[in-house]
Design an enzyme around this catalytic site. Structure first.
Site, short mmCIF file in Angstrom:
data_model
loop_
_atom_site.label_atom_id
_atom_site.label_comp_id
_atom_site.label_asym_id
_atom_site.label_seq_id
_atom_site.Cartn_x
_atom_site.Cartn_y
_atom_site.Cartn_z
N GLU A 9 -0.49 -2.27 5.16
CA GLU A 9 0.47 -2.18 6.26
C GLU A 9 0.36 -0.84 6.97
O GLU A 9 0.48 -0.76 8.19
CB GLU A 9 1.90 -2.38 5.73
CG GLU A 9 2.96 -2.48 6.83
CD GLU A 9 3.38 -1.13 7.40
OE1 GLU A 9 3.69 -1.08 8.60
OE2 GLU A 9 3.36 -0.13 6.67
N ASP B 76 0.80 -1.23 0.00
CA ASP B 76 0.00 0.00 0.00
C ASP B 76 0.84 1.28 0.00
O ASP B 76 2.01 1.30 0.36
CB ASP B 76 -0.99 0.02 1.17
CG ASP B 76 -0.32 -0.24 2.53
OD1 ASP B 76 0.71 -0.92 2.58
OD2 ASP B 76 -0.86 0.26 3.54
ZN ZN Z 1 4.97 3.64 6.12
ZN ZN Z 2 6.31 1.06 5.15
#
Ligand code: ZN
Ligand code: ZN
Length: 418
Positions: free
Chosen positions: A143, A76
């Site tokens: 994440e 991401d």
């Molecule tokens: Zn980051």
């Molecule tokens: Zn990262």
């Protein structure tokens, strides 16, 4: 063979990197990135499953008897307006969870992680004599919001695809390209984001006797929260409690109904972490009671990352391996990192040891002449870091080393029969 002697990254992978960089996607929206990864995995003979934990991708490559190594890359990007001036800079926009139109940028370098893992997958698939066992590659969503690893586990990651014997991964960092950072034991901090709502009873600012003032309640809570680290934790414990937002009221002569606090914590030890979070909740409830609130405050955990704790023996093994790859003096201990990463969730949930390292991606020029880690650390404060609109990892040797490190780690943990 050291990396210096290795061929530079193949042009098709450099192209994929630049394409991913130009097309960042927000957490749990990584559909384009996921399909790039899935196509590549299929083309290289991996059993490939998409949609694991919403947008995650899992690739399995079996190569005879042996252990299973999980190699992880997160996918991401962030709502940041890119200002790198790169030819392949992002001009893409997206819609965040609250429906806001936001600029998008791979400001944390997850495009580097995806590209390096794709490169390692191709190398290992083409060279099956050099390892034995099962490669389990995980392209993880979300994440940045600390939710992607858990989403994949909740979707049966380890029940459906097996349990790994080790979790391996890397994060690109502003360390100069050509260096790798790895720290045994606690490495990245645990982080919790907590939303607290204190309820009072609003009314006219001239009549405090008819109200319960949540502004005073919030002020007292903020001050008392400062005692969690200073008075409840040991001097040897490392922890942070920050109240980053305090919101209440609209006008000087109105006592509002409620107040909101947003709190961020950091720690490196699970016992410290749980004690700190419990103390925060206890103080919030006690301050509300002390103020005579008639309604209980709410304490909501917005996200929680456990600390990333590197396996001691595994870190030593990786340090030796990477020193062989990069040459002496190029594998450094970066010290405790206050940033957070949810790769630790994959290790904790599978029971496998974690070995997670920092991949240098910074332009080496500003570091010229920095001979010691201390000198390097001083320069690191002045160069753009992850999440900055100026964060621009150099393509080489970053990709070559990132691919080489992952492939070498996979071979080391999945040794070919003698
Ligand atoms: Zn980051
Ligand atoms: Zn990262």
């Amino acid at each position: 063979m050291t990396i210096a002697a290795a061929a530079p990254t193949a042009p098709d992978l450099v192209q994929i990197y630049q394409d991913l960089h130009a097309h960042p996607e927000l957490s749990f929206q990584e559909t384009r990135t996921a399909s790039v990864a899935a196509q590549w995995l299929r083309a290289n003979g991996f059993e490939t499953t998409e949609g694991v934990g919403r947008t995650g991708v899992v690739g399995i490559l079996r190569n005879g008897d042996g252990p299973t190594a999980l190699l992880r890359a997160d996918m991401d990007a962030l709502p940041v307006l890119e200002d790198t001036g790169l030819a392949y800079a992002s001009v893409v926009r997206g819609t965040d969870l609250d429906g806001n139109d936001v600029p998008l940028m791979h400001a944390c370098g997850h495009d580097v992680h995806v590209t390096c893992l794709l490169g390692a997958c191709r190398e290992l698939a083409a060279d099956r004599g050099s390892w034995a066992g099962t490669l389990m590659v995980v392209f993880q969503p979300a994440e940045e919001v600390g939710a992607g690893a858990q989403a994949m586990i909740d979707d049966g990651l380890f029940d459906r695809f097996g349990r790994p014997d080790v979790v391996l991964g890397q994060h690109v960092a502003p360390l100069p390209a050509g260096f790798i950072g790895i720290r045994p034991g606690p490495s990245f901090a645990a982080a919790d984001g907590i939303r607290i709502t204190l309820f009072g009873r609003g009314g006219h600012g001239s009549r405090p006797e008819a109200t319960v003032d949540p502004v005073v309640m919030a002020a007292a809570t903020v001050l008392r929260l400062q005692t969690v680290v200073s008075r409840e934790l040991a001097g040897t414990d490392v922890a942070v409690v920050t109240v980053g937002a305090l919101r209440a009221g609209t006008k000087e002569n109105i006592i509002p109904d409620s107040a909101e606090l947003l709190v961020s914590t950091r720690s490196y030890d699970e016992k410290v972490r749980s004690r700190m979070v419990a103390a925060i909740e206890r103080i919030v409830r006690a301050e509300a009671a002390a103020a005579g609130a008639t309604r209980e405050p709410t304490v909501e955990l917005m996200y929680g990352f456990p600390a990333v704790v590197n396996d001691i023996a595994g870190s030593a093994k990786a340090t030796e391996l990477f020193t062989g790859l990069l040459g002496p003096g190029r594998v450094v201990d970066p010290g405790l990192i206050t940033g957070s990463e949810d790769v630790g969730v994959l290790a904790a949930a599978s029971g496998a040891p974690c070995v997670f390292w920092l991949l240098g991606g910074g332009d080496p020029a500003p570091f010229a002449g920095a001979g010691t880690v201390e000198q390097m650390a001083a320069i690191l404060n002045d160069v753009p870091s992850n999440h900055s609109p100026h964060f621009a990892p150099v393509i080489e040797p970053t990709l070559t080393i990132g691919i080489g490190a992952l492939a070498a780690a996979a071979r080391a943990w999945l040794p070919a029969p003698a």
